[in-house]
Design an enzyme around this catalytic site. Structure first.
Site, PDB file in Angstrom:
ATOM      1  N   ASP A 474      12.149  49.560  40.393  1.00  0.00           N
ATOM      2  CA  ASP A 474      11.908  48.116  40.365  1.00  0.00           C
ATOM      3  C   ASP A 474      13.263  47.419  40.313  1.00  0.00           C
ATOM      4  O   ASP A 474      13.974  47.493  39.303  1.00  0.00           O
ATOM      5  CB  ASP A 474      11.063  47.773  39.134  1.00  0.00           C
ATOM      6  CG  ASP A 474      10.651  46.308  39.095  1.00  0.00           C
ATOM      7  OD1 ASP A 474      11.265  45.491  39.796  1.00  0.00           O
ATOM      8  OD2 ASP A 474       9.710  45.979  38.338  1.00  0.00           O
ATOM      9  N   HIS A 475      13.600  46.725  41.398  1.00  0.00           N
ATOM     10  CA  HIS A 475      14.940  46.138  41.496  1.00  0.00           C
ATOM     11  C   HIS A 475      15.127  44.936  40.591  1.00  0.00           C
ATOM     12  O   HIS A 475      16.241  44.407  40.463  1.00  0.00           O
ATOM     13  CB  HIS A 475      15.220  45.726  42.944  1.00  0.00           C
ATOM     14  CG  HIS A 475      16.656  45.892  43.334  1.00  0.00           C
ATOM     15  ND1 HIS A 475      17.680  45.944  42.422  1.00  0.00           N
ATOM     16  CD2 HIS A 475      17.248  46.022  44.549  1.00  0.00           C
ATOM     17  CE1 HIS A 475      18.832  46.088  43.041  1.00  0.00           C
ATOM     18  NE2 HIS A 475      18.604  46.143  44.338  1.00  0.00           N
TER      19      HIS A 475
END
Length: 504
Positions: A474-475
């Site tokens: 998850d950036h």
């Protein structure tokens, strides 16, 4: 009397068998109206968005009504079965109450029917007659007014119409249409069915609950068993005898088909151009979760190809270690250990995004999820506190997780609370993939197939054991630097497994 009977009726509501689930599908009923039940007895099996679960009932008494048929999806908190805690005495009260209701609803000006002189007057119903546990109510019981459960009763009667003799089918069809069809059938005072009779009056084989449970465990259809007990009761010996020959029963499958009007559509034919599979249970939950994750968390996937020859050699040595005797030692074990070490070195990757509070929640524990493909769909059970386990403990936990998933017995609790996940696509011969994050997690590691490839080793091209790893994250909370460091650490450990010691 009616008031006392109604006061003794308890409703069993669909519980939340998982963590915040809102609905469940009824897969199978193990009891029918008229059966006696005891506290803790399993009455049905339901499928939630996470697992199939058997539901025990917390009451003693007699089943009065099944509110929903098999295959129905029911909201949590909705009553699914009613039980009369009055037991056998409550049956007479219930019949009397139903009779009084019927009398009160009959118009006063309607004359009472006059018995035919040529035929003896039929005896008046006197409530429920004593019945065998697990058999059902006698046909001589009083007629009751329709209730909410009528669709369930109609479905059961329709199924019996299709499986009984023509005369019994006509009588049951008459009951469905609201009247009695005159047919030739044994008198209520005739002798009980003899041993060896497989078709009781109610169309349901006679057997006690323990015998029904044994038949279910052995996969025996009671309708095909020849009874040897008194009054046509099926015994445990009959079930064992029926299960001894491994003869297939394809011709019996239509008995479990849907209602007669839908049966032809449910039959599979050769050359069919389409097959439609209902989207429900685990598959429905997986689809919803993947859509939510894909369109909520911005995914980034990075790849690395690594020489794992030394790790494969270590695995062969560990298989001979007496401390790991009887445990499954495979590449997944050391890959899991390598990921746990990488998380220890970079704890920020083990986190979740709290949208409501606008916070990043860093977990100081690792519940390691392992994606498992099952006939019911993809599930991701996790090993609680995997970071605290030694290598033998981790091997034992992995073995138990895999065997439980294959048996279809994974509990909802085992699939709740994961923090990071491993998916092993290599077992399908796939080199790599771009996995989607399980909701609430920040990273998932995909492991490709391990195979011999030409590789430059010590300045020479040699055949080496090589695999490709892919890390999706998850950036929002894991930037490129952190994700790259975690993936590089896992690869470095698998290339030089001695780092499990030096880095741990």
């Amino acid at each position: 009397m009616t008031t006392m009977t109604e006061a003794s009726v308890r409703e069993f509501k669909m519980p939340d068998v998982g963590e915040g689930l809102t609905e469940a599908e009824i897969l199978k009923w193990y009891v029918q109206p008229g059966d006696s039940v005891t506290d803790g007895q399993v009455v049905c099996e339901v499928e939630t968005a996470k697992a199939a679960v058997e539901l025990p009932i917390p009451y003693n008494g007699v089943v009065r009504e099944l509110r929903f048929p098999e295959g129905a999806t029911v909201d949590v908190g909705t009553a699914i079965i009613t039980v009369d805690e009055g037991g056998g005495d409550a049956g007479a009260g219930e019949a009397g109450g139903a009779a009084s209701v019927a009398e009160s609803e009959t118009p006063a000006e309607t004359p009472a029917p006059t018995p035919t002189p040529s035929a003896p007057e039929a005896p008046k119903p006197e409530g429920r007659k004593p019945v065998l546990v697990g058999y059902g109510v006698s046909e001589a019981s009083t007629k009751r007014r329709p209730r909410k459960g009528v669709p369930v009763q109609q479905a059961q009667a329709q199924a019996r119409v299709q499986t009984q003799q023509p005369e019994a089918a006509a009588a049951l069809q008459g009951e469905l249409n609201g009247h009695t069809t005159p047919v030739d059938r044994p008198s209520p005072v005739s002798s009980p069915p003899s041993a060896g009779s497989a078709t009781p009056v109610g169309g349901r084989p006679l057997a006690k609950p323990p015998v029904r449970k044994l038949a279910k465990d052995l996969g025996v259809d009671l309708a095909t068993v020849t009874p040897s007990g008194p009054d046509g009761i099926i015994t445990r010996e009959d079930v064992h005898a029926a299960s001894a020959p491994p003869a297939p029963e394809p011709v019996r499958t239509p008995v479990a088909a849907p209602a007669p009007a839908q049966a032809p559509a449910a039959v599979s034919h050769e050359g069919a151009r389409e097959t439609r599979i209902p989207i429900k249970g685990v598959r429905k939950a997986t689809a919803t979760a993947m859509i939510d994750s894909a369109f909520t968390a911005p995914h980034v996937t990075e790849f690395v190809t690594v020489d794992v020859t030394r790790t494969m050699r270590l695995i062969e040595e560990l298989k001979q270690d007496k401390d790991l005797a009887g445990l499954r030692v495979n590449p997944l074990l050391l890959i899991a250990k390598a990921l746990l070490v990488a998380i220890k070195r970079h704890p920020e990757v083990n986190a979740s995004w709290d949208e409501a509070n606008q916070e990043i929640v860093v977990k100081h524990y690792v519940n390691l999820g392992i994606a498992a493909a099952t006939p019911r769909g993809l599930i991701v059970p996790n090993i609680k506190d995997a970071h605290t386990k030694t290598l033998p403990e981790l091997a034992a936990a992995l073995g138990e997780l895999v065997s439980t998933a294959r048996e279809g017995k994974t509990s909802p609790a085992a699939m709740h609370g994961g923090t990071v996940t491993i998916t092993n696509v290599g077992v399908f011969g796939v080199d790599t993939g771009t996995p989607i994050l399980p909701p609430g997690e920040s990273a998932i590691l995909a492991v490709g197939t391990i195979k011999l490839q030409p590789w430059v080793h010590k300045g020479k091209v040699k055949p080496r054991q090589v695999t490709t790893l892919a890390l999706s994250f998850d950036h929002r909370l894991v930037d490129g630097e952190l994700g790259s460091k975690v993936l590089a650490d896992v690869a470095a450990i698998l290339e030089q497994p001695k780092r499990l010691i030096t880095w741990a």
